[in-house]
Design a protein around this motif. Structure first.
Motif, PDB file in Angstrom:
ATOM      1  N   LEU A 106      -7.756  34.343 -20.507  1.00 16.36           N
ATOM      2  CA  LEU A 106      -8.519  35.425 -21.118  1.00 16.36           C
ATOM      3  C   LEU A 106      -9.916  35.488 -20.513  1.00 16.36           C
ATOM      4  CD1 LEU A 106      -8.692  37.694 -23.207  1.00 16.36           C
ATOM      5  CD2 LEU A 106      -9.386  35.971 -24.886  1.00 16.36           C
ATOM      6  N   GLN A 107     -10.550  34.338 -20.344  1.00 17.08           N
ATOM      7  CA  GLN A 107     -11.892  34.301 -19.762  1.00 17.08           C
ATOM      8  C   GLN A 107     -11.885  34.839 -18.335  1.00 17.08           C
ATOM      9  OE1 GLN A 107     -15.043  33.043 -21.304  1.00 17.08           O
ATOM     10  NE2 GLN A 107     -15.535  34.501 -19.687  1.00 17.08           N
ATOM     11  N   GLN A 108     -10.872  34.472 -17.551  1.00  9.89           N
ATOM     12  CA  GLN A 108     -10.760  34.967 -16.174  1.00  9.89           C
ATOM     13  C   GLN A 108     -10.678  36.486 -16.150  1.00  9.89           C
ATOM     14  OE1 GLN A 108      -7.206  33.043 -14.833  1.00  9.89           O
ATOM     15  NE2 GLN A 108      -8.301  31.282 -13.985  1.00  9.89           N
ATOM     16  N   ILE A 109      -9.876  37.039 -17.028  1.00 17.87           N
ATOM     17  CA  ILE A 109      -9.688  38.492 -17.053  1.00 17.87           C
ATOM     18  C   ILE A 109     -10.956  39.189 -17.529  1.00 17.87           C
ATOM     19  CG2 ILE A 109      -8.367  40.389 -18.072  1.00 17.87           C
ATOM     20  CD1 ILE A 109      -5.977  38.404 -18.151  1.00 17.87           C
ATOM     21  N   VAL A 110     -11.600  38.648 -18.566  1.00 21.06           N
ATOM     22  CA  VAL A 110     -12.850  39.234 -19.056  1.00 21.06           C
ATOM     23  C   VAL A 110     -13.911  39.182 -17.953  1.00 21.06           C
ATOM     24  CG1 VAL A 110     -14.754  38.907 -20.696  1.00 21.06           C
ATOM     25  CG2 VAL A 110     -12.393  38.859 -21.504  1.00 21.06           C
ATOM     26  N   ASP A 111     -13.963  38.086 -17.218  1.00 20.90           N
ATOM     27  CA  ASP A 111     -14.916  37.972 -16.113  1.00 20.90           C
ATOM     28  C   ASP A 111     -14.636  39.025 -15.038  1.00 20.90           C
ATOM     29  OD1 ASP A 111     -16.145  35.823 -17.348  1.00 20.90           O
ATOM     30  OD2 ASP A 111     -15.185  34.306 -16.070  1.00 20.90           O
ATOM     31  N   LYS A 112     -13.374  39.354 -14.853  1.00 19.35           N
ATOM     32  CA  LYS A 112     -12.990  40.310 -13.816  1.00 19.35           C
ATOM     33  C   LYS A 112     -13.197  41.766 -14.243  1.00 19.35           C
ATOM     34  CE  LYS A 112      -9.122  41.694 -10.891  1.00 19.35           C
ATOM     35  NZ  LYS A 112      -7.743  41.429 -10.514  1.00 19.35           N
ATOM     36  N   VAL A 113     -12.738  42.123 -15.456  1.00 17.53           N
ATOM     37  CA  VAL A 113     -12.724  43.538 -15.852  1.00 17.53           C
ATOM     38  C   VAL A 113     -13.699  43.886 -16.978  1.00 17.53           C
ATOM     39  CG1 VAL A 113     -10.319  43.799 -15.118  1.00 17.53           C
ATOM     40  CG2 VAL A 113     -10.811  43.315 -17.520  1.00 17.53           C
ATOM     41  N   SER A 173      -9.300  47.422 -21.205  1.00 24.80           N
ATOM     42  CA  SER A 173      -9.308  46.990 -19.799  1.00 24.80           C
ATOM     43  C   SER A 173      -8.558  45.681 -19.619  1.00 24.80           C
ATOM     44  CB  SER A 173     -10.739  46.832 -19.298  1.00 24.80           C
ATOM     45  OG  SER A 173     -11.396  48.066 -19.281  1.00 24.80           O
ATOM     46  N   VAL A 174      -8.721  44.773 -20.573  1.00 20.21           N
ATOM     47  CA  VAL A 174      -8.026  43.485 -20.509  1.00 20.21           C
ATOM     48  C   VAL A 174      -6.515  43.712 -20.629  1.00 20.21           C
ATOM     49  CG1 VAL A 174      -7.659  41.289 -21.717  1.00 20.21           C
ATOM     50  CG2 VAL A 174      -9.988  42.122 -21.295  1.00 20.21           C
ATOM     51  N   ARG A 175      -6.105  44.555 -21.573  1.00 24.59           N
ATOM     52  CA  ARG A 175      -4.676  44.847 -21.728  1.00 24.59           C
ATOM     53  C   ARG A 175      -4.108  45.500 -20.466  1.00 24.59           C
ATOM     54  NH1 ARG A 175      -6.070  46.209 -27.404  1.00 24.59           N
ATOM     55  NH2 ARG A 175      -4.975  44.695 -28.687  1.00 24.59           N
ATOM     56  N   LYS A 176      -4.863  46.408 -19.882  1.00 23.56           N
ATOM     57  CA  LYS A 176      -4.430  47.092 -18.655  1.00 23.56           C
ATOM     58  C   LYS A 176      -4.251  46.072 -17.513  1.00 23.56           C
ATOM     59  CE  LYS A 176      -5.696  50.999 -15.734  1.00 23.56           C
ATOM     60  NZ  LYS A 176      -6.684  52.063 -15.512  1.00 23.56           N
ATOM     61  N   TRP A 218      -7.641  36.804 -30.167  1.00 21.29           N
ATOM     62  CA  TRP A 218      -7.245  37.565 -28.976  1.00 21.29           C
ATOM     63  C   TRP A 218      -6.200  36.821 -28.143  1.00 21.29           C
ATOM     64  CZ3 TRP A 218      -7.650  42.494 -28.557  1.00 21.29           C
ATOM     65  CH2 TRP A 218      -8.702  43.170 -29.154  1.00 21.29           C
ATOM     66  N   THR A 219      -6.348  35.497 -27.984  1.00 24.36           N
ATOM     67  CA  THR A 219      -5.367  34.762 -27.187  1.00 24.36           C
ATOM     68  C   THR A 219      -3.995  34.824 -27.848  1.00 24.36           C
ATOM     69  OG1 THR A 219      -6.020  32.659 -28.213  1.00 24.36           O
ATOM     70  CG2 THR A 219      -7.028  33.211 -26.089  1.00 24.36           C
ATOM     71  N   LYS A 220      -3.974  34.733 -29.171  1.00 20.91           N
ATOM     72  CA  LYS A 220      -2.702  34.826 -29.892  1.00 20.91           C
ATOM     73  C   LYS A 220      -2.109  36.230 -29.757  1.00 20.91           C
ATOM     74  CE  LYS A 220      -0.631  34.006 -34.399  1.00 20.91           C
ATOM     75  NZ  LYS A 220      -0.876  33.608 -35.784  1.00 20.91           N
ATOM     76  N   GLN A 221      -2.948  37.233 -29.947  1.00 17.94           N
ATOM     77  CA  GLN A 221      -2.492  38.621 -29.885  1.00 17.94           C
ATOM     78  C   GLN A 221      -1.987  38.999 -28.487  1.00 17.94           C
ATOM     79  OE1 GLN A 221      -5.486  41.350 -31.254  1.00 17.94           O
ATOM     80  NE2 GLN A 221      -4.285  43.140 -30.755  1.00 17.94           N
ATOM     81  N   LEU A 222      -2.680  38.512 -27.461  1.00 18.71           N
ATOM     82  CA  LEU A 222      -2.333  38.889 -26.091  1.00 18.71           C
ATOM     83  C   LEU A 222      -1.362  37.921 -25.426  1.00 18.71           C
ATOM     84  CD1 LEU A 222      -5.905  39.939 -24.926  1.00 18.71           C
ATOM     85  CD2 LEU A 222      -4.007  41.469 -25.551  1.00 18.71           C
ATOM     86  N   GLY A 223      -1.144  36.763 -26.043  1.00 15.63           N
ATOM     87  CA  GLY A 223      -0.209  35.792 -25.489  1.00 15.63           C
ATOM     88  C   GLY A 223      -0.701  35.124 -24.221  1.00 15.63           C
ATOM     89  N   VAL A 224      -2.014  34.833 -24.170  1.00 15.22           N
ATOM     90  CA  VAL A 224      -2.599  34.171 -23.001  1.00 15.22           C
ATOM     91  C   VAL A 224      -3.445  32.989 -23.456  1.00 15.22           C
ATOM     92  CG1 VAL A 224      -2.664  36.269 -21.591  1.00 15.22           C
ATOM     93  CG2 VAL A 224      -4.636  35.686 -22.987  1.00 15.22           C
TER      94      VAL A 224
END
Length: 61
Positions: free
Chosen positions: A37-44, A50-53, A26-32
Motif C-alpha cells: 500500500l505504501q509503495q502504491i501511495v508513494d507512486k500514485v 488512484s490506488v484502486r486503479k 485500507w489493507t484489509k479492504q484492498l487485500g494488500v
C-alpha cells in the motif's frame, strides 16, 4: 485535530498512511500488505481511486 474516539475511515476518498487504524482498514479492504500500500501511495498519491486503479492495472497485467 484528529478525534481519537473515531476509529472509522473518515474520508474514504483519501488514504492516510499516518493513521494506523486507517492503514489497517485500507489493507484489509484492498487485500494488500502495508508495504505494498505504501509503495502504491508513494507512486500514485493518496487518492483511493488512484490506488484502486493502480492495483487493477497490475492485476490485469
Amino acid at each position: 485535530m484528529d478525534n481519537l474516539k473515531k476509529r472509522g475511515v473518515e474520508d474514504r476518498s483519501k488514504i492516510n498512511m499516518h493513521e494506523s487504524f486507517e492503514v489497517k482498514s485500507w489493507t484489509k479492504q484492498l487485500g494488500v500488505s502495508k508495504e505494498r500500500l505504501q509503495q502504491i501511495v508513494d507512486k500514485v498519491g493518496n487518492s483511493a481511486a488512484s490506488v484502486r486503479k493502480e492495483l487493477a492495472r497490475h492485476e490485469k497485467g
